[in-house]
Design a protein around this motif. Structure first.
Motif, PDB file in Angstrom:
ATOM      1  N   ASN A  51       0.854  -1.189   0.000  1.00  0.00           N
ATOM      2  CA  ASN A  51       0.000   0.000   0.000  1.00  0.00           C
ATOM      3  C   ASN A  51       0.887   1.236   0.000  1.00  0.00           C
ATOM      4  O   ASN A  51       0.985   1.950   0.997  1.00  0.00           O
ATOM      5  N   PRO A  52       1.598   1.483  -1.144  1.00  0.00           N
ATOM      6  CA  PRO A  52       2.595   2.549  -1.168  1.00  0.00           C
ATOM      7  C   PRO A  52       2.026   3.941  -0.923  1.00  0.00           C
ATOM      8  O   PRO A  52       2.747   4.832  -0.506  1.00  0.00           O
ATOM      9  N   THR A  53       0.737   4.145  -1.160  1.00  0.00           N
ATOM     10  CA  THR A  53       0.148   5.479  -0.943  1.00  0.00           C
ATOM     11  C   THR A  53      -0.543   5.576   0.407  1.00  0.00           C
ATOM     12  O   THR A  53      -1.176   6.594   0.713  1.00  0.00           O
ATOM     13  N   GLY A  54      -0.410   4.518   1.206  1.00  0.00           N
ATOM     14  CA  GLY A  54      -1.109   4.498   2.483  1.00  0.00           C
ATOM     15  C   GLY A  54      -0.429   5.325   3.560  1.00  0.00           C
ATOM     16  O   GLY A  54       0.677   5.858   3.386  1.00  0.00           O
ATOM     17  N   GLU A  55      -1.117   5.396   4.694  1.00  0.00           N
ATOM     18  CA  GLU A  55      -0.624   6.207   5.802  1.00  0.00           C
ATOM     19  C   GLU A  55       0.688   5.671   6.394  1.00  0.00           C
ATOM     20  O   GLU A  55       1.481   6.424   6.967  1.00  0.00           O
ATOM     21  N   SER A  56       0.941   4.382   6.256  1.00  0.00           N
ATOM     22  CA  SER A  56       2.160   3.803   6.844  1.00  0.00           C
ATOM     23  C   SER A  56       3.429   4.324   6.177  1.00  0.00           C
ATOM     24  O   SER A  56       4.515   4.195   6.710  1.00  0.00           O
ATOM     25  N   ASN A  57       3.287   4.903   4.981  1.00  0.00           N
ATOM     26  CA  ASN A  57       4.441   5.467   4.274  1.00  0.00           C
ATOM     27  C   ASN A  57       4.468   6.996   4.378  1.00  0.00           C
ATOM     28  O   ASN A  57       5.003   7.684   3.508  1.00  0.00           O
ATOM     29  N   SER A  58       3.884   7.516   5.434  1.00  0.00           N
ATOM     30  CA  SER A  58       3.820   8.971   5.620  1.00  0.00           C
ATOM     31  C   SER A  58       5.194   9.521   5.960  1.00  0.00           C
ATOM     32  O   SER A  58       6.180   8.802   6.032  1.00  0.00           O
ATOM     33  N   TYR A  59       5.208  10.800   6.230  1.00  0.00           N
ATOM     34  CA  TYR A  59       6.461  11.464   6.585  1.00  0.00           C
ATOM     35  C   TYR A  59       7.129  10.760   7.774  1.00  0.00           C
ATOM     36  O   TYR A  59       6.450  10.273   8.672  1.00  0.00           O
ATOM     37  N   GLY A  60       8.455  10.785   7.737  1.00  0.00           N
ATOM     38  CA  GLY A  60       9.235  10.272   8.862  1.00  0.00           C
ATOM     39  C   GLY A  60      10.372  11.223   9.195  1.00  0.00           C
ATOM     40  O   GLY A  60      10.724  12.096   8.394  1.00  0.00           O
ATOM     41  N   VAL A  61      10.933  11.048  10.360  1.00  0.00           N
ATOM     42  CA  VAL A  61      12.015  11.933  10.825  1.00  0.00           C
ATOM     43  C   VAL A  61      13.248  11.090  11.143  1.00  0.00           C
ATOM     44  O   VAL A  61      13.145  10.045  11.791  1.00  0.00           O
TER      45      VAL A  61
ATOM     46  N   ILE B   6       4.883   6.932  -8.100  1.00  0.00           N
ATOM     47  CA  ILE B   6       4.518   7.190  -9.503  1.00  0.00           C
ATOM     48  C   ILE B   6       3.924   5.898 -10.046  1.00  0.00           C
ATOM     49  O   ILE B   6       4.590   4.845 -10.067  1.00  0.00           O
ATOM     50  N   LYS B   7       2.663   5.978 -10.471  1.00  0.00           N
ATOM     51  CA  LYS B   7       1.982   4.775 -10.949  1.00  0.00           C
ATOM     52  C   LYS B   7       2.532   4.394 -12.306  1.00  0.00           C
ATOM     53  O   LYS B   7       2.539   5.183 -13.240  1.00  0.00           O
ATOM     54  N   SER B   8       3.025   3.171 -12.449  1.00  0.00           N
ATOM     55  CA  SER B   8       3.590   2.710 -13.709  1.00  0.00           C
ATOM     56  C   SER B   8       2.736   1.652 -14.373  1.00  0.00           C
ATOM     57  O   SER B   8       2.911   1.350 -15.532  1.00  0.00           O
ATOM     58  N   ALA B   9       1.791   1.081 -13.650  1.00  0.00           N
ATOM     59  CA  ALA B   9       0.868   0.075 -14.194  1.00  0.00           C
ATOM     60  C   ALA B   9      -0.418   0.140 -13.384  1.00  0.00           C
ATOM     61  O   ALA B   9      -0.584   1.006 -12.522  1.00  0.00           O
ATOM     62  N   LEU B  10      -1.269  -0.796 -13.639  1.00  0.00           N
ATOM     63  CA  LEU B  10      -2.566  -0.747 -12.983  1.00  0.00           C
ATOM     64  C   LEU B  10      -2.442  -0.768 -11.471  1.00  0.00           C
ATOM     65  O   LEU B  10      -3.106  -0.014 -10.774  1.00  0.00           O
ATOM     66  N   LYS B  11      -1.551  -1.621 -10.965  1.00  0.00           N
ATOM     67  CA  LYS B  11      -1.397  -1.717  -9.507  1.00  0.00           C
ATOM     68  C   LYS B  11       0.052  -1.541  -9.061  1.00  0.00           C
ATOM     69  O   LYS B  11       0.364  -1.788  -7.908  1.00  0.00           O
ATOM     70  N   ASP B  12       0.952  -1.203  -9.971  1.00  0.00           N
ATOM     71  CA  ASP B  12       2.369  -1.064  -9.619  1.00  0.00           C
ATOM     72  C   ASP B  12       2.750   0.396  -9.557  1.00  0.00           C
ATOM     73  O   ASP B  12       2.335   1.201 -10.394  1.00  0.00           O
ATOM     74  N   TYR B  13       3.562   0.717  -8.568  1.00  0.00           N
ATOM     75  CA  TYR B  13       4.026   2.089  -8.383  1.00  0.00           C
ATOM     76  C   TYR B  13       5.552   2.105  -8.297  1.00  0.00           C
ATOM     77  O   TYR B  13       6.159   1.248  -7.659  1.00  0.00           O
ATOM     78  N   LYS B  14       6.128   3.084  -8.974  1.00  0.00           N
ATOM     79  CA  LYS B  14       7.542   3.372  -8.725  1.00  0.00           C
ATOM     80  C   LYS B  14       7.595   4.222  -7.470  1.00  0.00           C
ATOM     81  O   LYS B  14       6.865   5.206  -7.358  1.00  0.00           O
ATOM     82  N   VAL B  15       8.443   3.833  -6.505  1.00  0.00           N
ATOM     83  CA  VAL B  15       8.504   4.501  -5.208  1.00  0.00           C
ATOM     84  C   VAL B  15       9.803   5.297  -5.117  1.00  0.00           C
ATOM     85  O   VAL B  15      10.875   4.778  -5.410  1.00  0.00           O
ATOM     86  N   ILE B  16       9.662   6.558  -4.717  1.00  0.00           N
ATOM     87  CA  ILE B  16      10.817   7.427  -4.550  1.00  0.00           C
ATOM     88  C   ILE B  16      10.881   7.849  -3.082  1.00  0.00           C
ATOM     89  O   ILE B  16       9.900   8.338  -2.528  1.00  0.00           O
TER      90      ILE B  16
END
Length: 333
Positions: free
Chosen positions: A254-264, A292-302
Motif C-alpha cells: 500500500n505505497p500510498t497508504g498512511e504507513s508510508n507517511s512522513y518520517g524523521v 509514480i503509478k507505472s501500471a494498474l497496480k504497480d508504483y515506482k517509489v521514490i
C-alpha cells in the motif's frame, strides 16, 4: 840391612849402609804416586748405604760417599712423597683433598639480598651470590605489570588491546604511529578534511564556519518545532512525527497508504541507521515517500530525504523500480 815402611812400602836403609840415590828416587816415586792417588782417587761406588768408619781406606770411604750422594740426588728428585708425609704432619688436616679448579663448596642461600664483605667466609659469600643469582633469574623471566618490575616485551602494534599484565610495552615506532594518527584526526571532523579551513584545527574550522553552524542550529530548532507542530496539529498523516531507524521502511502493498507517511531521522550516530546515505556522525533529515503509478497496480517509489544536518538543504533521492525489484543508489540533487 834395609827395611820397608808399613803403609807405602818405602825402603828404609840401615844405619850401616851408604846413602843410595836410587833408593831415594824409588821412595820419591812411590810417594808421588800415592799423592796423585789422593788427588784423583779411584774407587768403586758402594752397593748399599753404610756409615763411614774412622781409619778406613780413602777408596772405601769415597765409595760410600759416592753411594750416599747418588742416593740423595735421586731422593731430592723424587716428587712422590718418598717419606710418606701426611697433611696432618704439615698442618693441612682441615683442607679437603680436591683439585683447586673444581671445588664443591657447601652453603645455604641467603634469605635476602646483601653486599659481599671482604674477609667473610666462602660459604657466606656463596650464599649471598646464590640469592643474587636466583633473584636476577626471577626478575629477567617474569613479566612486568603495573605494580611489579619484570621482563618487558616491546611491540610495534597500534591496535593491540593487551592489558598491563601481558608485560608488553609500545616501541617508539608504535608511539609515533599513534601520534601521527591522532595528529591527522585533529584535522578532520568525521571524515571531512578541515586542514584547509581556518588554521586547520577543529577550533579554527568552527570559528571559520560560525555563521553556518548558527544556521544549522536554527534549522534544528525549526525542525524540532515543526515536529512538535505536526504532532499537535495532526497536519500530516498518521505517523508523521515518528523517528525512523530504517530509512527504507516502506509498505509496498500500500505505497500510498498512511504507513508510508512522513518520517524523521534524528541521530548523533548515523552508523546505527539502516539503509542511510550518511553512515558516520550526526544526521538529521525529513523523509518523504513519493509514488509514480507505472501500471494498474504497480508504483515506482521514490524516497526523498531533505537534510537539515550536516549539510542543510541537501536532498537525497533513492528509487525503487517494481519492474526490476531493485533500488537505485542514493543520488544527491
Amino acid at each position: 840391612m834395609s827395611s820397608k815402611t808399613t803403609n807405602l812400602n818405602l825402603t828404609k836403609p840401615s844405619e850401616d849402609e851408604f846413602y843410595d840415590i836410587n833408593v831415594q828416587n824409588e821412595n820419591m816415586d812411590i810417594i808421588d804416586r800415592e799423592i796423585n792417588g789422593l788427588k784423583q782417587p779411584a774407587y768403586e761406588v758402594s752397593t748399599a748405604m753404610s756409615d763411614l768408619n774412622s781409619g778406613e781406606m780413602i777408596t772405601v770411604a769415597f765409595g760410600k760417599i759416592a753411594k750416599a750422594v747418588s742416593t740423595l740426588i735421586s731422593h731430592v728428585a723424587n716428587k712422590s712423597n718418598p717419606h710418606g708425609v701426611t697433611k696432618n704432619q704439615i698442618g693441612l688436616g682441615n683442607v679437603p683433598n680436591v683439585a683447586t679448579n673444581d671445588q664443591t663448596p657447601t652453603y645455604t642461600e641467603a634469605s635476602k639480598l646483601s653486599s659481599l664483605v671482604s674477609g667473610e667466609k666462602t660459604s657466606v659469600a656463596f650464599g649471598k651470590i646464590a640469592k643474587a643469582v636466583s633473584t636476577l633469574i626471577s626478575h629477567t623471566t617474569s613479566k612486568a605489570t603495573s605494580s611489579v618490575l619484570g621482563h618487558v616485551k616491546l611491540s610495534d602494534s597500534t591496535s593491540s588491546t593487551s592489558a598491563s599484565t601481558a608485560g608488553v610495552a609500545a616501541t617508539p615506532k608504535a608511539v609515533k604511529a599513534a601520534y601521527d594518527l591522532a595528529n591527522s584526526n585533529t584535522k578532520k571532523i568525521g571524515t571531512t578534511d578541515i586542514s584547509g579551513i581556518g588554521d586547520g584545527t577543529v577550533t579554527g574550522a568552527i570559528a571559520e564556519n560560525k555563521d553556518a553552524i548558527e544556521d544549522v542550529t536554527q534549522s534544528l530548532g525549526l525542525l524540532s518545532e515543526g515536529i512538535q507542530a505536526v504532532s499537535k496539529k495532526q497536519n500530516f498523516c498518521k505517523g508523521s512525527d515518528r523517528l525512523l531507524t530504517d530509512v527504507l521502511i516502506i509498505d509496498f502493498k500500500n505505497p500510498t497508504g498512511e504507513s508510508n507517511s512522513y518520517g524523521v531521522i534524528a541521530t548523533e550516530d548515523a552508523s546505527k541507521l539502516l539503509n542511510s546515505p550518511v553512515t558516520d556522525g550526526a544526521f538529521y533529515a525529513y523523509r518523504e515517500v513519493l509514488t509514480i503509478k507505472s501500471a494498474l497496480k504497480d508504483y515506482k517509489v521514490i524516497v526523498r530525504l531533505t537534510e537539515a544536518y550536516p549539510s542543510p538543504g541537501r536532498i537525497w533521492i533513492k528509487m525503487y523500480n517494481p519492474d526490476t525489484s531493485n533500488w537505485s543508489g542514493w543520488n544527491v540533487i
